[in-house]
Design a protein around this motif. Structure first.
Motif, PDB file in Angstrom:
ATOM      1  N   ASP A 116      58.359 -70.550 102.283  1.00 15.92           N
ATOM      2  CA  ASP A 116      59.111 -70.021 101.247  1.00 15.92           C
ATOM      3  C   ASP A 116      59.105 -71.227 100.238  1.00 15.92           C
ATOM      4  O   ASP A 116      60.167 -72.094 100.402  1.00 15.92           O
ATOM      5  N   GLU A 117      58.277 -71.151  99.181  1.00 18.31           N
ATOM      6  CA  GLU A 117      58.163 -72.232  98.139  1.00 18.31           C
ATOM      7  C   GLU A 117      59.545 -71.851  97.143  1.00 18.31           C
ATOM      8  O   GLU A 117      59.540 -72.561  96.035  1.00 18.31           O
ATOM      9  N   LYS A 126      56.099 -66.927  99.924  1.00 13.79           N
ATOM     10  CA  LYS A 126      56.962 -66.666  98.819  1.00 13.79           C
ATOM     11  C   LYS A 126      56.719 -68.043  98.013  1.00 13.79           C
ATOM     12  O   LYS A 126      56.761 -69.122  98.274  1.00 13.79           O
ATOM     13  N   ALA A 127      56.514 -67.578  96.801  1.00 12.37           N
ATOM     14  CA  ALA A 127      56.506 -68.538  95.576  1.00 12.37           C
ATOM     15  C   ALA A 127      56.976 -67.930  94.213  1.00 12.37           C
ATOM     16  O   ALA A 127      57.181 -66.772  94.010  1.00 12.37           O
ATOM     17  N   LYS A 165      53.437 -78.344  85.374  1.00 12.50           N
ATOM     18  CA  LYS A 165      52.099 -78.626  85.709  1.00 12.50           C
ATOM     19  C   LYS A 165      51.932 -78.680  87.423  1.00 12.50           C
ATOM     20  O   LYS A 165      50.791 -79.003  87.686  1.00 12.50           O
ATOM     21  N   ALA A 166      52.879 -78.389  87.858  1.00 14.37           N
ATOM     22  CA  ALA A 166      52.536 -78.628  89.236  1.00 14.37           C
ATOM     23  C   ALA A 166      52.137 -77.315  90.005  1.00 14.37           C
ATOM     24  O   ALA A 166      52.193 -76.064  89.447  1.00 14.37           O
ATOM     25  N   ASP A 167      51.542 -77.515  90.947  1.00 21.41           N
ATOM     26  CA  ASP A 167      50.738 -76.319  91.894  1.00 21.41           C
ATOM     27  C   ASP A 167      51.736 -76.041  93.070  1.00 21.41           C
ATOM     28  O   ASP A 167      51.990 -76.841  93.832  1.00 21.41           O
ATOM     29  N   ILE A 168      51.908 -74.734  93.148  1.00 26.09           N
ATOM     30  CA  ILE A 168      52.793 -74.238  93.991  1.00 26.09           C
ATOM     31  C   ILE A 168      52.164 -73.181  94.971  1.00 26.09           C
ATOM     32  O   ILE A 168      51.567 -72.129  94.766  1.00 26.09           O
ATOM     33  N   ILE A 169      51.615 -73.673  96.296  1.00 28.59           N
ATOM     34  CA  ILE A 169      50.824 -73.092  97.173  1.00 28.59           C
ATOM     35  C   ILE A 169      51.277 -72.963  98.651  1.00 28.59           C
ATOM     36  O   ILE A 169      51.371 -74.070  99.373  1.00 28.59           O
ATOM     37  N   PRO A 170      51.911 -71.710  99.146  1.00 23.23           N
ATOM     38  CA  PRO A 170      52.478 -71.905 100.515  1.00 23.23           C
ATOM     39  C   PRO A 170      51.411 -72.046 101.150  1.00 23.23           C
ATOM     40  O   PRO A 170      51.709 -72.864 102.392  1.00 23.23           O
ATOM     41  N   TYR A 171      50.318 -71.539 101.091  1.00 25.13           N
ATOM     42  CA  TYR A 171      49.188 -71.690 102.299  1.00 25.13           C
ATOM     43  C   TYR A 171      48.077 -72.395 101.726  1.00 25.13           C
ATOM     44  O   TYR A 171      47.413 -71.581 100.709  1.00 25.13           O
TER      45      TYR A 171
END
Length: 203
Positions: free
Chosen positions: A155-156, A184-185, A166-172
């Motif tokens: 759960d991001e 969840k992102a 600029k951030a990468d949001i990657i749960p998996y």
């Protein structure tokens, strides 16, 4: 002589380690069982593994025996003691046979690209959850390079206000053999994908 930490029980309560990490290889720990109301807080992890990773609970090499397991272990990494760029606050590292565990990991450094990982290089996880938050364009990964996950939740959305665009949001990320796992992102960042570079997903 000395204490035997082969099997550890975490009693109810919140326990804070102001500075440092726990090397489970060094302590000889094989089994950790936590009470559902127990939490370990790591205010400033300060041990670098493979140069970049600053884990809270870790094995220096991944165990290969079914004797090793963790149940109901809840950890919260609230920062790391690192003065360079491209370093990663990390919760669980090289852990196996995990059931009902929870990890939140947050980078708080001032240098660029300080990422965060909840679980890194862990295997055989069931009903595990977590979230991660990077700092200064640092990426966030709840589960990365993990394998054999069942009914896990990343759960991001817990930390949406902390991210730079600029951030990468990657749960998996780069995980394999996922069954009934949820991601969840929050959209609006450089890269937001529930499952990035993952293989063998079902459910």
């Amino acid at each position: 002589s000395g204490n035997d930490y082969t099997s550890v029980y975490i009693a109810p309560g919140t326990y804070t380690l102001e500075s440092g990490s726990i090397n489970l290889t060094a302590t000889g720990t094989k089994i950790i069982e936590g009470h559902p109301n127990a939490k370990l807080v790591f205010s400033s992890t300060n041990v670098a593994i493979n140069t970049n990773y600053y884990p809270a609970l870790y094995y220096t090499g991944k165990p290969d025996s079914q004797e090793y397991k963790m149940t109901n272990v809840i950890i919260d990494v609230t920062g790391m003691n690192a003065t360079s760029s491209n370093v990663y606050a990390t919760g669980f590292y090289n852990c196996i046979n995990m059931l009902n565990c929870y990890a939140t990991s947050k980078s708080t450094g001032t240098k660029d690209w300080q990422a965060a990982y909840g679980y890194y290089s862990c295997s055989c996880l069931i009903n595990c959850q977590g979230a991660a938050s990077g700092a200064n364009n640092g990426n966030a990964y709840t589960f990365a390079s993990c394998s054999y996950l069942t009914n896990c939740i990343a759960d991001e959305t817990i930390y949406p206000a902390t991210y730079d665009s600029k951030a990468d949001i990657i749960p998996y990320a780069s995980c394999s053999y996922l069954t009934n796992c949820q991601a969840k992102a929050t959209d609006g960042y450089e890269l937001t994908r529930g499952y990035f570079g993952c293989n063998y997903l079902t459910g």
